[in-house]
Design a protein around this motif. Structure first.
Motif, PDB file in Angstrom:
ATOM      1  N   SER A   9      90.997  46.957  13.037  1.00 26.08           N
ATOM      2  CA  SER A   9      90.498  48.298  13.331  1.00 26.08           C
ATOM      3  C   SER A   9      89.105  48.262  13.957  1.00 26.08           C
ATOM      4  O   SER A   9      88.256  47.446  13.574  1.00 26.08           O
ATOM      5  CB  SER A   9      90.449  49.125  12.043  1.00 26.08           C
ATOM      6  N   SER A  10      88.880  49.144  14.903  1.00 31.98           N
ATOM      7  CA  SER A  10      87.574  49.232  15.560  1.00 31.98           C
ATOM      8  C   SER A  10      86.513  49.832  14.648  1.00 31.98           C
ATOM      9  O   SER A  10      85.315  49.683  14.885  1.00 31.98           O
ATOM     10  CB  SER A  10      87.684  50.085  16.833  1.00 31.98           C
ATOM     11  N   SER A  11      86.961  50.494  13.581  1.00 29.84           N
ATOM     12  CA  SER A  11      86.015  51.170  12.695  1.00 29.84           C
ATOM     13  C   SER A  11      85.805  50.441  11.368  1.00 29.84           C
ATOM     14  O   SER A  11      85.047  50.908  10.515  1.00 29.84           O
ATOM     15  CB  SER A  11      86.484  52.597  12.404  1.00 29.84           C
ATOM     16  N   THR A  12      86.453  49.296  11.188  1.00 30.26           N
ATOM     17  CA  THR A  12      86.350  48.607   9.911  1.00 30.26           C
ATOM     18  C   THR A  12      84.979  47.958   9.727  1.00 30.26           C
ATOM     19  O   THR A  12      84.387  47.433  10.666  1.00 30.26           O
ATOM     20  CB  THR A  12      87.441  47.539   9.765  1.00 30.26           C
ATOM     21  N   SER A  13      84.498  47.988   8.500  1.00 28.10           N
ATOM     22  CA  SER A  13      83.268  47.278   8.143  1.00 28.10           C
ATOM     23  C   SER A  13      83.581  46.024   7.344  1.00 28.10           C
ATOM     24  O   SER A  13      82.667  45.289   6.958  1.00 28.10           O
ATOM     25  CB  SER A  13      82.353  48.192   7.323  1.00 28.10           C
ATOM     26  N   PRO A  15      86.160  43.380   8.285  1.00 29.57           N
ATOM     27  CA  PRO A  15      87.224  42.738   9.069  1.00 29.57           C
ATOM     28  C   PRO A  15      87.798  41.493   8.402  1.00 29.57           C
ATOM     29  O   PRO A  15      88.996  41.223   8.530  1.00 29.57           O
ATOM     30  CB  PRO A  15      86.532  42.405  10.385  1.00 29.57           C
ATOM     31  N   SER A 134      85.513  43.583  13.967  1.00 20.17           N
ATOM     32  CA  SER A 134      86.241  44.804  14.295  1.00 20.17           C
ATOM     33  C   SER A 134      86.769  44.714  15.724  1.00 20.17           C
ATOM     34  O   SER A 134      86.137  44.118  16.604  1.00 20.17           O
ATOM     35  CB  SER A 134      85.328  46.015  14.143  1.00 20.17           C
ATOM     36  N   SER A 135      87.942  45.277  15.939  1.00 23.14           N
ATOM     37  CA  SER A 135      88.624  45.301  17.243  1.00 23.14           C
ATOM     38  C   SER A 135      89.094  43.926  17.697  1.00 23.14           C
ATOM     39  O   SER A 135      89.554  43.780  18.834  1.00 23.14           O
ATOM     40  CB  SER A 135      87.734  45.917  18.326  1.00 23.14           C
TER      41      SER A 135
END
Length: 302
Positions: A9-13, A15, A134-135
């Motif tokens: 996810s691009s918003s994960t803190s 990963p 992330s991403s």
């Protein structure tokens, strides 16, 4: 399913934790992997899994081994491995050994206390890791014998059994990280759990270090064409227990399971690409740098 790929996810803190969750989902659904327990040491949690040597879908060696995962404060996913595990203490028995002088070998070529074991956070227990972000794309391959995992810009690890070339292999367990050559390669955080041929009490543990690499007719990003069939040559990835080039020093210990190395110049393929070899589909899951665009391909059918 033995192979999956996706994007974190691009918003994960978290990963690294997310990547471990994806991996553990595959391990849970595989017939030959069992979750054992968590081990917490100095605030770090190790997730311990067992690969079974008996029962449905047993590994090819016929003995259990254990893999330990930890997500560090930088959200890297770390992995180590051992032949045995003590549930009461959370210690590893005959772990994969690392690049460290002074480790005294046992008579069977392993190191460490074979009854009480070695703490998972010991400096003598190496770990390989992938850098999760992330991403970032990820590629995971799980079989009855091993795990291959790659993420982000190319960091990856191979952990599990290898196909030994020795006539009397004591225990074919290994682990390795990666290099810019686009294949599993010698690193200080890799090794094997046994050092055959070494006498008890030997402290030359530097020889536990190994290079996991593939050696074809030519090297680098050259497209090696077989003149008889007019197609590129692929080779299984070679395990050599030395930090030196196995074509110059050391001996060939074995081959990695269900993956091969294929030179392909001019960036001809990308991670996630597939090709059919015989009746099996292979997926590319690791690449090199821009000038060494070869890679490791894994069998998705096992």
């Amino acid at each position: 399913m033995s192979y999956t790929s996706g994007t974190l996810s691009s918003s994960t803190s978290t990963p690294g934790a997310d990547l471990l969750s994806q991996l553990e989902s595959m391990l849970t659904s595989h017939a030959n992997w069992d979750y054992v327990q968590d081990v917490t040491i100095s605030g770090s949690t190790y997730r311990v899994w067992k690969n079974r040597g008996s029962g449905t879908g047993a590994n090819s060696f016929g003995q259990d081994f254990y893999v330990h995962f930890r997500v560090d404060s930088s959200q890297n996913l770390n992995v180590s491995a051992s032949e045995g595990f003590v549930t009461a203490s959370g210690n590893a028995i005959r772990p994969v050994a690392g690049r460290s002088y002074g480790q005294v070998l046992n008579a069977n070529g392993s190191f460490g206390d074979e009854t009480s074991g070695v703490a998972l956070n010991s400096s003598s227990v190496p770990y390989a890791y992938v850098q999760a972000a992330s991403s970032a794309p990820y590629y995971i391959s799980v079989t009855a014998n091993r795990i291959c995992l790659a993420a982000g810009s190319g960091s990856a690890f191979y952990v599990g059994l290898f196909d030994s070339l020795l006539p009397n292999e004591p225990f074919p367990l290994c682990i390795s990280g990666t290099s810019s050559l686009g294949t599993f390669y010698y690193t200080a955080d890799g090794g094997t759990s046994r050092q055959p041929g070494k006498s008890a009490g030997n402290t030359d543990a530097y020889n536990f270090c190994h290079k996991l690499s593939a050696w074809t007719v030519t090297s680098g990003d050259t497209q090696t064409i077989d003149i008889a069939i007019g197609a590129p040559l692929a080779s299984r990835v070679l395990l050599a227990p030395t930090q030196q080039n196995p074509t110059t020093y050391g001996t060939a210990r074995g081959l990695l399971y269900d993956c091969f190395y294929l030179p392909n110049g001019a960036n001809a393929t990308r991670n996630g690409d597939t090709m059919t070899v015989g009746s099996d589909v292979y997926a590319k899951m690791m690449f090199g740098t821009s000038n060494l665009p070869a890679g490791v391909w894994v069998n998705t059918a096992v």
